[in-house]
Design a protein around this motif. Structure first.
Motif, PDB file in Angstrom:
ATOM      1  N   PRO A 133      93.630 -28.336  36.107  1.00 42.11           N
ATOM      2  CA  PRO A 133      92.561 -27.340  36.221  1.00 42.11           C
ATOM      3  C   PRO A 133      92.089 -27.213  37.669  1.00 42.11           C
ATOM      4  O   PRO A 133      91.887 -28.221  38.357  1.00 42.11           O
ATOM      5  CB  PRO A 133      91.462 -27.907  35.307  1.00 42.11           C
ATOM      6  N   GLY A 134      91.944 -25.971  38.110  1.00 41.88           N
ATOM      7  CA  GLY A 134      91.527 -25.715  39.476  1.00 41.88           C
ATOM      8  C   GLY A 134      92.662 -25.311  40.394  1.00 41.88           C
ATOM      9  O   GLY A 134      92.431 -24.740  41.466  1.00 41.88           O
ATOM     10  N   GLY A 149      94.179 -19.705  32.218  1.00 41.36           N
ATOM     11  CA  GLY A 149      93.636 -19.558  33.560  1.00 41.36           C
ATOM     12  C   GLY A 149      92.733 -18.350  33.699  1.00 41.36           C
ATOM     13  O   GLY A 149      92.448 -17.631  32.742  1.00 41.36           O
ATOM     14  N   ARG A 150      92.296 -18.124  34.944  1.00 40.58           N
ATOM     15  CA  ARG A 150      91.423 -17.006  35.292  1.00 40.58           C
ATOM     16  C   ARG A 150      92.062 -16.240  36.443  1.00 40.58           C
ATOM     17  O   ARG A 150      92.484 -16.825  37.451  1.00 40.58           O
ATOM     18  CB  ARG A 150      90.047 -17.519  35.697  1.00 40.58           C
ATOM     19  N   SER A 217      89.812 -14.083  31.799  1.00 41.09           N
ATOM     20  CA  SER A 217      90.545 -15.256  31.334  1.00 41.09           C
ATOM     21  C   SER A 217      91.858 -14.830  30.704  1.00 41.09           C
ATOM     22  O   SER A 217      91.934 -13.794  30.037  1.00 41.09           O
ATOM     23  CB  SER A 217      89.705 -16.037  30.315  1.00 41.09           C
ATOM     24  N   ARG A 232      93.815 -18.820  38.617  1.00 41.29           N
ATOM     25  CA  ARG A 232      93.242 -20.158  38.766  1.00 41.29           C
ATOM     26  C   ARG A 232      93.356 -20.879  37.425  1.00 41.29           C
ATOM     27  O   ARG A 232      92.842 -20.409  36.399  1.00 41.29           O
ATOM     28  CB  ARG A 232      91.770 -20.060  39.168  1.00 41.29           C
ATOM     29  N   THR A 234      92.716 -23.171  34.346  1.00 38.84           N
ATOM     30  CA  THR A 234      91.519 -23.744  33.723  1.00 38.84           C
ATOM     31  C   THR A 234      91.862 -24.857  32.737  1.00 38.84           C
ATOM     32  O   THR A 234      90.965 -25.528  32.235  1.00 38.84           O
ATOM     33  CB  THR A 234      90.718 -22.646  32.988  1.00 38.84           C
ATOM     34  N   THR A 235      93.152 -25.047  32.445  1.00 34.66           N
ATOM     35  CA  THR A 235      93.591 -26.153  31.589  1.00 34.66           C
ATOM     36  C   THR A 235      94.878 -26.723  32.174  1.00 34.66           C
ATOM     37  O   THR A 235      95.470 -26.139  33.094  1.00 34.66           O
ATOM     38  CB  THR A 235      93.879 -25.700  30.142  1.00 34.66           C
TER      39      THR A 235
END
Length: 800
Positions: A133-134, A149-150, A217, A232, A234-235
């Motif tokens: 994540p990130g 993700g985003r 998302s 980006r 997120t998991t």
């Protein structure tokens, strides 16, 4: 030792013993046949032990007793014959299950192995399991999104002084066309500029790609249908949406009950009867040979052979129809199914966007021009909705021009010049410089009610029309559901991720008993399990989101012609051609195969029981009994092989060769006539709605359509219907449709009379009112008649 090798060794042992007997070598004969009996006895004992471990005492127990008994009383030839019979039956059974379902390899193989991560201004390819994540990722065109993700702004994260990554993949610039943008208002998921166009059908069941803006998302498992975009994470890979679907499918497989073989169910009754009769014969005559003779003729080859051969024949017949069934067990379960659960998108609908209607606020006749201008501009577009728009214009025979000065704004649409006119295609606010006209609100309301996409077309700064696109129902779907009901399905349930209003409309047409809309993959599994607790179920789907539900049902059927590989792997049955009606055919084949298998088993058991009584009376020695049992086996096998044929009904009627080509040609004419049929109400309104003289071009259009339709109906009646009648059989199978032709012909004749009269007396209000009414009547009957033809007749044509 494989069953195949064991069978050939036993067959060779029987042959060697026969050769030694011909050579008058009794010891060698006895030794060869005894070894053959022993070869079959060892695995047979293991099969019995394995069955007991599964709390099942099946057909193999009688065979083991017969083998041991023949050795004990020195009836070696009978033992060798039983050995060949037993191993041959086991081989046939394994071959019937030879296409047994594989594990979830397709689901696992589709999981992205690598991802592209932005590190220090460069794009580095890493293993997907390393994503955390990130992390900032690049999702390339055509790739599966590796983790949830985003979406990020592409301009903010573009690599400095670079236009490509290490592998040469382009990073999108801020001004580039990201997936061409979603033209319509109805499906837009973000108010921001479009940054990504995603095909979410595999996960959500949505038939059309969806646009997303920066900040939206995105779930893993969806496919990038546009240009590369930054995301980006997120998991990580283990906790992503797609990994959850894989776990659901695995769990569903774990809950699947093992198949109880038909042979074992009958053996539960046959085994005690055999032992009782053999024991009674031994006690009464004080002769163990009689007991062995009873066991030999009781050796359940009708049980061992009949069901596998019948179901293998059913598998073969299904394969010839483009349906792959993963084992006889799946076919047997399908034969018992009473509840049909099905997905909507791509299953009962086409799963592809189609231009349904062109709406304008002007006089009739402008629809074609609006479509021509929009399609001309969309020729240079890579947008997913451009293809059906261009295809619809080509089918209508419109002349497309090459656009110039084309520009595109992601999330809004595109502009250009076509034949000297400024044309824009996209959102309403994009194509018009002012406030959209009032009729646009009505179009939007209609689009929401019908689940259609809206694509607005502007000409010279004003909204000229709206293109409505939908996901059409398969023409053969209603007929397929009627055939399924006739074949024994008593309940049908739709399970879809689409909206309730859209699902209800489709369910009404196909006659679904219950509808579950807006369902996630785990929701679908829950519905399937509830229905499976009540009755035997079959689930039909085509997307990755359907894979867990397919695995949960008694039988999972995947439409694999265009569906996801994962659903094909999770399913028990894969229909490899894009024809839903093959589901009804396969169910009929399964029912017939099961009926033939049952008939063969019962007939074989009946004959064996009669032979057992004769053996118990001492009139049938073991060797003769073994040969008699072989004769019973041949009869059983010949009966079971009937499953290869279509049966008395001949299966679904088919049109082939030149006749099928004629059907396809006339179906192609349908596609060209549909736009004219849809225009009839507006033409009728124009004819009756003004007192001004009718434009000659409007009368020309009416007469041109009437001439084209007359020629088409004539070909239908004189060329197609006689051949269809032959295929369907019966006294007059096309009589109702021919009656519709007569009514259409009568209306067309009246239209020609009225247009001829109005050319000489354009002010005749009564004639104009009558012409308007006749056009509306023609529209109503044509709409119904064309749908009936496409459903009932055009689906009979075989694919080339």
């Amino acid at each position: 030792m494989t069953t195949r090798l064991l069978f050939w060794l036993c067959l060779a042992g029987l042959g060697v013993g026969g050769g030694a007997w011909l050579a008058d070598a009794p010891r060698a004969t006895a030794l060869a046949w005894l070894i053959t009996t022993a070869l079959a006895s060892v695995p047979a004992l293991w099969w019995v032990v394995d069955g007991l471990r599964q709390r099942r005492l099946g057909t193999d127990a009688i065979a083991v007793l017969a083998l041991l008994g023949t050795a004990a009383v020195q009836e070696y030839l009978a033992g060798a014959i039983v050995a060949v019979m037993l191993t041959g039956g086991r081989l046939l059974e394994q071959r019937a299950e030879g296409r047994a379902r594989r594990d979830l390899s397709a689901l696992l193989s589709r999981v992205p192995k690598v991802a592209h991560r932005l590190e220090h201004g460069k794009i580095v390819t890493v293993d997907a399991s390393e994503i955390r994540p990130g992390d900032l990722l690049l999702v390339r065109s055509g790739e599966v999104v590796p983790v949830d993700g985003r979406i990020e702004d592409s301009q903010q994260y573009a690599p400095r002084d670079r236009r490509t990554d290490d592998d040469g993949a382009a990073w999108p610039s801020a001004g580039s066309r990201v997936g061409a943008g979603q033209h319509g208002d109805a499906r837009s998921r973000s108010s921001n500029a479009v940054a990504a166009l995603l095909d979410e059908s595999a996960v959500t069941g949505e038939p059309l790609p969806v646009e997303h803006g920066a900040g939206d998302s995105v779930p893993s498992g969806v496919v990038n249908a546009g240009e590369p975009f930054p995301m980006r994470a997120t998991t990580d890979a283990e906790t992503s949406t797609y990994a959850g679907i894989v776990r659901l499918a695995r769990e569903a497989h774990a809950h699947s009950a093992p198949l109880v073989r038909m042979a074992d169910r009958y053996a539960a009754l046959f085994l005690p009867l055999t032992l009782l009769l053999a024991g009674a014969a031994w006690l009464v005559a004080n002769d163990p040979v009689r007991a062995v003779a009873v066991l030999v003729v009781a050796t359940p080859c009708p049980l061992i052979l009949a069901a596998p051969i019948a179901f293998t024949s059913g598998l073969s017949r299904s394969a010839r129809r483009g349906v792959i069934i993963k084992g006889g067990g799946a076919l047997e379960r399908l034969a018992r199914a009473r509840v049909l659960l099905f997905d909507k998108t791509g299953t009962v609908t086409a799963g592809r966007p189609r231009l349904n209607r062109v709406v304008t606020g002007r006089e009739p006749g402008t629809e074609e021009e609006v479509l021509r201008l929009a399609a001309s501009l969309d020729q240079v577009s890579a947008h997913v909705l451009a293809t059906p728009i261009v295809r619809a214009a080509e089918r209508a025979g419109l002349r497309l021009a090459l656009p110039t000065s084309v520009t595109e704004t992601p999330g809004q649409g595109m502009r250009g010049n076509v034949d000297g006119r400024a044309v824009a295609v996209g959102k309403a606010t994009w194509v018009s410089s002012g406030t959209p006209p009032a009729w646009v609100d009505e179009v939007r309301r209609r689009a929401v009610a019908t689940g259609s996409l809206t694509v607005f077309v502007g000409v010279d700064g004003h909204v000229a029309g709206v293109l409505l696109l939908d996901d059409p129902l398969r023409p053969e779907a209603p007929r397929t559901f009627r055939l399924l009901r006739r074949a024994g399905i008593t309940r049908t349930v739709m399970i879809t991720g689409d909206r309730q209003v859209v699902a209800d409309a489709i369910a009404d047409v196909v006659g679904a008993d219950e509808v579950h809309a807006e369902q996630s993959p785990d929701d679908k599994v829950a519905v399937v399990r509830r229905e499976s607790d009540r009755a035997a179920t079959v689930m039909v789907g085509d997307g990755i989101n359907d894979a867990p539900a397919l695995a949960s049902a008694g039988v999972g059927v995947a439409l694999g012609a265009r569906g996801a590989t994962a659903s094909s792997e999770a399913a028990d049955i894969v229909i490899t051609v894009d024809r839903l009606e093959r589901l009804a055919e396969t169910l009929a084949i399964a029912r017939r195969s099961r009926t033939i298998a049952t008939q063969s088993v019962l007939a074989g058991m009946g004959m064996s029981l009669a032979a057992m009584l004769v053996a118990a009376a001492g009139m049938l020695p073991p060797t003769a009994g073994a040969l008699l049992q072989e004769g019973i086996d041949v009869a059983v096998i010949l009966n079971a092989l009937r499953a290869l044929g279509p049966g008395l009904g001949g299966g679904a009627p088919r049109l082939r060769g030149d006749v099928a080509e004629l059907v396809r040609r006339l179906d192609h004419e349908h596609q060209h006539l549909w736009p004219g049929i849809r225009r009839l109400p507006r033409i009728a309104t124009a004819v009756a709605g003004t007192s001004a003289p009718l434009p000659p071009e409007l009368l020309d259009e009416i007469e041109d359509f009437a001439r084209t339709l007359t020629a088409h109906e004539h070909d239908d009646e004189r060329l197609l219907y006689p051949e269809v009648a032959k295929a369907l059989g019966g006294a007059d199978p096309t009589g109702t449709m021919s009656r519709a032709h007569a009514e259409i012909t009568s209306l067309l004749r009246r239209i020609r009379d009225l247009t001829t009269h109005l050319r000489s007396d354009a002010a005749d209000i009564a004639s104009r009112q009558e012409l308007s009414q006749v056009l509306l009547e023609l529209h109503a009957i044509l709409k119904l008649h064309f749908v009936q033809e496409e459903e009932a007749f055009h689906s009979l044509a075989e694919e080339t």
